[in-house]
Write a protein that holds these residues in place. Structure first.
Motif, PDB file in Angstrom:
ATOM      1  N   ALA A   3      43.581  35.221  42.105  1.00 56.44           N
ATOM      2  CA  ALA A   3      44.600  35.717  41.806  1.00 56.44           C
ATOM      3  C   ALA A   3      44.683  34.322  41.494  1.00 56.44           C
ATOM      4  O   ALA A   3      44.780  33.034  42.500  1.00 56.44           O
ATOM      5  N   LEU A   4      45.877  33.777  40.245  1.00 56.35           N
ATOM      6  CA  LEU A   4      46.361  32.881  39.746  1.00 56.35           C
ATOM      7  C   LEU A   4      47.767  32.993  40.023  1.00 56.35           C
ATOM      8  O   LEU A   4      48.302  33.969  39.492  1.00 56.35           O
ATOM      9  N   VAL A  50      60.919  27.005  31.630  1.00 58.12           N
ATOM     10  CA  VAL A  50      59.830  27.947  32.932  1.00 58.12           C
ATOM     11  C   VAL A  50      59.362  28.788  32.933  1.00 58.12           C
ATOM     12  O   VAL A  50      60.646  29.588  32.665  1.00 58.12           O
ATOM     13  N   ARG A  51      57.981  29.275  32.461  1.00 60.03           N
ATOM     14  CA  ARG A  51      57.739  30.624  32.730  1.00 60.03           C
ATOM     15  C   ARG A  51      56.704  30.520  33.805  1.00 60.03           C
ATOM     16  O   ARG A  51      55.673  29.805  33.461  1.00 60.03           O
ATOM     17  N   VAL A  52      56.790  31.912  34.484  1.00 61.29           N
ATOM     18  CA  VAL A  52      55.302  32.115  35.252  1.00 61.29           C
ATOM     19  C   VAL A  52      54.663  33.469  35.204  1.00 61.29           C
ATOM     20  O   VAL A  52      55.188  34.133  34.937  1.00 61.29           O
ATOM     21  N   VAL A  53      53.560  32.940  35.484  1.00 62.04           N
ATOM     22  CA  VAL A  53      52.802  33.955  35.852  1.00 62.04           C
ATOM     23  C   VAL A  53      51.999  34.591  36.522  1.00 62.04           C
ATOM     24  O   VAL A  53      50.931  33.696  37.075  1.00 62.04           O
ATOM     25  N   PHE A  54      51.643  35.462  37.611  1.00 59.42           N
ATOM     26  CA  PHE A  54      51.264  35.847  38.605  1.00 59.42           C
ATOM     27  C   PHE A  54      50.264  36.878  38.270  1.00 59.42           C
ATOM     28  O   PHE A  54      50.356  37.749  38.180  1.00 59.42           O
ATOM     29  N   ALA A  55      49.184  36.394  38.199  1.00 62.55           N
ATOM     30  CA  ALA A  55      47.952  37.433  38.175  1.00 62.55           C
ATOM     31  C   ALA A  55      46.797  37.832  39.318  1.00 62.55           C
ATOM     32  O   ALA A  55      46.689  36.785  39.547  1.00 62.55           O
ATOM     33  N   VAL A  56      46.638  38.943  39.391  1.00 65.41           N
ATOM     34  CA  VAL A  56      45.717  39.098  40.570  1.00 65.41           C
ATOM     35  C   VAL A  56      44.175  40.130  39.788  1.00 65.41           C
ATOM     36  O   VAL A  56      44.995  40.943  39.306  1.00 65.41           O
ATOM     37  N   TYR A  57      42.818  39.943  39.717  1.00 64.79           N
ATOM     38  CA  TYR A  57      41.969  40.641  38.951  1.00 64.79           C
ATOM     39  C   TYR A  57      40.838  40.881  39.730  1.00 64.79           C
ATOM     40  O   TYR A  57      40.993  40.074  40.832  1.00 64.79           O
ATOM     41  N   ALA A  58      40.020  41.850  39.470  1.00 64.28           N
ATOM     42  CA  ALA A  58      39.155  42.401  40.856  1.00 64.28           C
ATOM     43  C   ALA A  58      37.889  41.394  41.196  1.00 64.28           C
ATOM     44  O   ALA A  58      37.711  41.020  41.624  1.00 64.28           O
ATOM     45  N   ASP A  59      37.947  40.444  40.026  1.00 68.25           N
ATOM     46  CA  ASP A  59      36.751  38.990  40.225  1.00 68.25           C
ATOM     47  C   ASP A  59      37.346  38.489  38.565  1.00 68.25           C
ATOM     48  O   ASP A  59      38.616  38.765  37.711  1.00 68.25           O
ATOM     49  N   GLU A  60      35.862  37.016  38.748  1.00 68.01           N
ATOM     50  CA  GLU A  60      36.529  36.536  38.154  1.00 68.01           C
ATOM     51  C   GLU A  60      35.730  36.751  35.599  1.00 68.01           C
ATOM     52  O   GLU A  60      36.055  36.605  35.326  1.00 68.01           O
ATOM     53  N   ALA A  61      34.658  38.318  36.466  1.00 71.10           N
ATOM     54  CA  ALA A  61      34.987  38.178  35.222  1.00 71.10           C
ATOM     55  C   ALA A  61      35.822  39.209  34.563  1.00 71.10           C
ATOM     56  O   ALA A  61      35.644  39.316  33.786  1.00 71.10           O
ATOM     57  N   ALA A  62      36.308  39.603  35.392  1.00 69.42           N
ATOM     58  CA  ALA A  62      37.806  40.668  34.945  1.00 69.42           C
ATOM     59  C   ALA A  62      38.528  39.546  34.387  1.00 69.42           C
ATOM     60  O   ALA A  62      39.475  39.793  33.160  1.00 69.42           O
ATOM     61  N   HIS A  63      38.976  38.333  34.746  1.00 77.61           N
ATOM     62  CA  HIS A  63      39.228  37.147  33.751  1.00 77.61           C
ATOM     63  C   HIS A  63      38.954  37.036  32.922  1.00 77.61           C
ATOM     64  O   HIS A  63      39.502  36.308  32.089  1.00 77.61           O
ATOM     65  N   ALA A  64      37.911  36.490  32.729  1.00 80.83           N
ATOM     66  CA  ALA A  64      37.180  35.984  31.200  1.00 80.83           C
ATOM     67  C   ALA A  64      37.341  37.576  30.626  1.00 80.83           C
ATOM     68  O   ALA A  64      37.771  37.220  29.265  1.00 80.83           O
ATOM     69  N   VAL A  65      37.473  38.563  30.643  1.00 81.54           N
ATOM     70  CA  VAL A  65      37.562  39.605  29.847  1.00 81.54           C
ATOM     71  C   VAL A  65      39.008  39.621  28.985  1.00 81.54           C
ATOM     72  O   VAL A  65      39.627  39.672  28.609  1.00 81.54           O
ATOM     73  N   LEU A  91      44.449  30.865  43.861  1.00 82.18           N
ATOM     74  CA  LEU A  91      45.390  31.607  45.335  1.00 82.18           C
ATOM     75  C   LEU A  91      44.468  32.538  46.051  1.00 82.18           C
ATOM     76  O   LEU A  91      43.228  32.791  45.505  1.00 82.18           O
ATOM     77  N   GLN A  92      43.602  32.008  46.803  1.00 80.04           N
ATOM     78  CA  GLN A  92      43.177  33.127  47.137  1.00 80.04           C
ATOM     79  C   GLN A  92      44.055  34.295  48.706  1.00 80.04           C
ATOM     80  O   GLN A  92      43.996  33.962  49.956  1.00 80.04           O
ATOM     81  N   PRO A  93      43.788  35.028  48.289  1.00 79.54           N
ATOM     82  CA  PRO A  93      45.387  36.226  48.624  1.00 79.54           C
ATOM     83  C   PRO A  93      44.044  37.392  49.591  1.00 79.54           C
ATOM     84  O   PRO A  93      42.324  37.623  50.056  1.00 79.54           O
ATOM     85  N   ALA A  94      44.588  37.224  50.698  1.00 74.27           N
ATOM     86  CA  ALA A  94      44.087  37.562  52.171  1.00 74.27           C
ATOM     87  C   ALA A  94      43.970  40.197  51.251  1.00 74.27           C
ATOM     88  O   ALA A  94      42.680  40.574  52.346  1.00 74.27           O
ATOM     89  N   THR A  95      44.925  39.624  51.049  1.00 76.14           N
ATOM     90  CA  THR A  95      44.425  41.580  50.699  1.00 76.14           C
ATOM     91  C   THR A  95      44.993  41.796  49.682  1.00 76.14           C
ATOM     92  O   THR A  95      46.840  40.886  49.621  1.00 76.14           O
ATOM     93  N   LEU A  96      45.259  42.989  49.017  1.00 81.92           N
ATOM     94  CA  LEU A  96      46.687  43.172  48.069  1.00 81.92           C
ATOM     95  C   LEU A  96      47.092  44.322  48.748  1.00 81.92           C
ATOM     96  O   LEU A  96      46.129  45.262  48.356  1.00 81.92           O
ATOM     97  N   ILE A  97      48.761  44.600  48.636  1.00 82.07           N
ATOM     98  CA  ILE A  97      48.560  45.985  49.323  1.00 82.07           C
ATOM     99  C   ILE A  97      49.694  46.626  48.731  1.00 82.07           C
ATOM    100  O   ILE A  97      50.605  45.728  47.968  1.00 82.07           O
ATOM    101  N   GLY A  98      49.488  48.304  48.233  1.00 79.77           N
ATOM    102  CA  GLY A  98      50.582  48.410  47.114  1.00 79.77           C
ATOM    103  C   GLY A  98      50.127  47.938  45.662  1.00 79.77           C
ATOM    104  O   GLY A  98      49.016  47.224  45.268  1.00 79.77           O
ATOM    105  N   SER A  99      50.123  49.192  45.060  1.00 80.79           N
ATOM    106  CA  SER A  99      50.880  48.668  44.144  1.00 80.79           C
ATOM    107  C   SER A  99      51.927  48.946  42.982  1.00 80.79           C
ATOM    108  O   SER A  99      52.459  50.181  42.942  1.00 80.79           O
ATOM    109  N   PRO A 100      52.414  47.640  42.036  1.00 79.73           N
ATOM    110  CA  PRO A 100      53.635  48.263  42.081  1.00 79.73           C
ATOM    111  C   PRO A 100      53.866  48.889  40.571  1.00 79.73           C
ATOM    112  O   PRO A 100      52.644  48.994  40.092  1.00 79.73           O
ATOM    113  N   ALA A 101      55.495  49.497  40.437  1.00 74.34           N
ATOM    114  CA  ALA A 101      55.396  49.915  39.459  1.00 74.34           C
ATOM    115  C   ALA A 101      55.283  49.394  38.363  1.00 74.34           C
ATOM    116  O   ALA A 101      55.827  48.255  38.264  1.00 74.34           O
TER     117      ALA A 101
END
Length: 115
Positions: A3-4, A50-65, A91-101
């Motif tokens: 998560a970034l 200011v612009r902010v991006v919050f992103a969560v990727y499955a892993d580092e490889a997904a971020h590289a893609v 960031l080190q998320p403990a979990t990701l709950i739900g899937s936003p619309a």
């Protein structure tokens, strides 16, 4: 999971408009990236340059893609000329709950004009 939280400061309204346009052009491809679990570009109403991006990727490889995707690589190539600073927090998320619309692609609120 990776998560970034990325905060971009832009120098003026012209740079902000270009930043927003490049990011908007990249979003259709981002929506199709299987390893991008969440991608939330945002404005900061109290800080129009200011612009902010919050992103969560499955892993580092997904971020590289993600970074190598054509629209994103074009965005990243212009980024140094459009920003006065970029702060990346991993960031080190403990979990990701739900899937936003999916968000409505139309802006809900315009940032106030820059002085």
């Amino acid at each position: 999971m990776l998560a970034l939280l990325v905060r971009f400061a832009v120098p003026d309204a012209v740079a902000a408009a270009r930043f927003d346009a490049l990011l908007a052009a990249a979003l259709p491809a981002v929506r199709e990236e299987p390893g991008t679990l969440l991608y939330a570009p945002s404005t900061v109403p109290a800080e129009p340059l200011v612009r902010v991006v919050f992103a969560v990727y499955a892993d580092e490889a997904a971020h590289a893609v993600h970074d190598r995707a054509p629209g994103m690589s074009a965005f990243l190539a212009e980024l140094p000329a459009l920003t006065t600073s970029v702060r990346v927090e991993e960031l080190q998320p403990a979990t990701l709950i739900g899937s936003p619309a999916p968000l409505d692609p139309a802006p809900h609120r315009e940032a106030p004009p820059c002085p």
